[in-house]
Design a protein around this motif. Structure first.
Motif, PDB file in Angstrom:
ATOM      1  N   UNK A   1       9.208  50.917  71.780  1.00 54.64           N
ATOM      2  CA  UNK A   1       9.295  49.620  72.451  1.00 54.64           C
ATOM      3  C   UNK A   1       8.620  48.532  71.610  1.00 54.64           C
ATOM      4  N   UNK A   2       7.482  48.864  71.004  1.00 52.25           N
ATOM      5  CA  UNK A   2       6.805  47.904  70.158  1.00 52.25           C
ATOM      6  C   UNK A   2       7.618  47.539  68.938  1.00 52.25           C
ATOM      7  N   UNK A   3       8.191  48.535  68.279  1.00 53.20           N
ATOM      8  CA  UNK A   3       8.961  48.281  67.061  1.00 53.20           C
ATOM      9  C   UNK A   3      10.247  47.507  67.331  1.00 53.20           C
ATOM     10  N   UNK A   4      10.685  47.498  68.586  1.00 56.32           N
ATOM     11  CA  UNK A   4      11.873  46.724  68.948  1.00 56.32           C
ATOM     12  C   UNK A   4      11.500  45.404  69.622  1.00 56.32           C
ATOM     13  N   UNK A   5      10.199  45.065  69.584  1.00 54.72           N
ATOM     14  CA  UNK A   5       9.728  43.805  70.164  1.00 54.72           C
ATOM     15  C   UNK A   5      10.277  43.590  71.567  1.00 54.72           C
ATOM     16  N   UNK A   6      10.199  44.635  72.378  1.00 54.78           N
ATOM     17  CA  UNK A   6      10.764  44.600  73.727  1.00 54.78           C
ATOM     18  C   UNK A   6       9.771  43.943  74.689  1.00 54.78           C
ATOM     19  N   UNK A   7       9.664  42.624  74.613  1.00 59.43           N
ATOM     20  CA  UNK A   7       8.685  41.879  75.404  1.00 59.43           C
ATOM     21  C   UNK A   7       8.820  42.153  76.896  1.00 59.43           C
ATOM     22  N   UNK A   8      10.026  42.447  77.324  1.00 60.69           N
ATOM     23  CA  UNK A   8      10.264  42.673  78.742  1.00 60.69           C
ATOM     24  C   UNK A   8       9.586  43.941  79.262  1.00 60.69           C
ATOM     25  N   UNK A   9       9.090  44.781  78.365  1.00 62.20           N
ATOM     26  CA  UNK A   9       8.439  46.033  78.776  1.00 62.20           C
ATOM     27  C   UNK A   9       6.914  45.935  78.747  1.00 62.20           C
ATOM     28  N   UNK A  10       6.384  44.742  78.556  1.00 53.35           N
ATOM     29  CA  UNK A  10       4.934  44.571  78.409  1.00 53.35           C
ATOM     30  C   UNK A  10       4.162  45.189  79.571  1.00 53.35           C
ATOM     31  N   UNK A  11       4.543  44.875  80.792  1.00 50.88           N
ATOM     32  CA  UNK A  11       3.782  45.379  81.931  1.00 50.88           C
ATOM     33  C   UNK A  11       3.848  46.903  82.042  1.00 50.88           C
TER      34      UNK A  11
END
Length: 231
Positions: free
Chosen positions: A108-118
């Motif tokens: 998720x981090x490597x794909x910059x998936x900001x929507x998964x932050x929480x």
């Protein structure tokens, strides 16, 4: 097993990559890197299917292929980012292996998936070090790049006092180098507090981090990080 031995065959690269990640050392992983450079539908689907495999090593391989499959575009997304995030989110709740869970969070981090932050923040206090390590490393890529977010800062401050030095290092680096929209005075206050409450090893780590700042850094922050009291 090198690329010359497996040739250009994608299935052979998967076999070679599985062997590479199974080694105890941190040596080169040419087959895995070769797969990263093949952002094709076949490679994506093969890697995604491995996330449901019964063997943890196979699930790890699937995650590690998906993590860096294809180059970033200008927005920090990869060729199969949307589908990758979807399949990873489907697997995270039921993943029983902490090591594999850490790799899934890393994807998720490597794909910059900001929507998964929480979702990722929800794992910050996980009992297993590989998961907390993955959270600390992923948060800078998931946080808002334009402004500081209190929940991200609070998580990183907590991880900056983790029992594991690798977790602490990633959290500290993110706090002082990568969190957006934070004043030098606020960083200096963090540093002073962490130095004052940390043990010798943690103070030494903060001092080492302080040496990575250039002359343009806030002088108060550099002074606070540069202390080695009790070391």
């Amino acid at each position: 097993m090198g690329i010359d031995e497996v040739g250009a065959d994608t299935d052979g690269l998967f076999v070679g990559a599985l062997d590479e990640i199974g080694r105890e050392d941190d040596g080169p992983v040419p087959c895995l890197v070769a797969l990263h450079g093949r952002p094709t539908r076949h490679v994506f689907e093969r890697a995604a299917s491995l996330l449901g495999h019964e063997e943890p090593a196979q699930r790890e391989l699937g995650a590690r292929v998906l993590r860096e499959l294809g180059a970033h575009d200008e927005e920090g997304r990869r060729p199969f980012t949307a589908e990758t995030v979807e399949v990873v989110l489907a697997e995270i709740p039921s993943e029983p292996d902490a090591w594999v869970l850490g790799w899934l969070i890393s994807v998720l981090g490597y794909h910059n998936a900001h929507e998964t932050l929480d979702l990722v923040l929800g794992h910050q206090a996980h009992a297993a070090q590989p998961v907390r390590f993955a959270v600390a490393a992923a948060l800078p890529c998931l946080a808002d790049p334009e402004r500081a977010q209190d929940r991200v800062v609070e998580a990183l401050l907590r991880l900056a006092e983790d029992d594991d030095d690798s977790v602490r290092w990633y959290a500290l680096y993110a706090l002082f180098h990568e969190v957006a929209g934070v004043t030098g005075e606020r960083k200096a206050a963090w540093a002073t507090d962490l130095v004052g409450r940390g043990d010798a090893q943690r103070r030494a780590q903060l001092h080492h981090l302080g040496t990575t700042f250039g002359d343009g850094a806030d002088s108060g922050l550099r002074e606070a990080l540069g202390r080695e009291r009790g070391v």
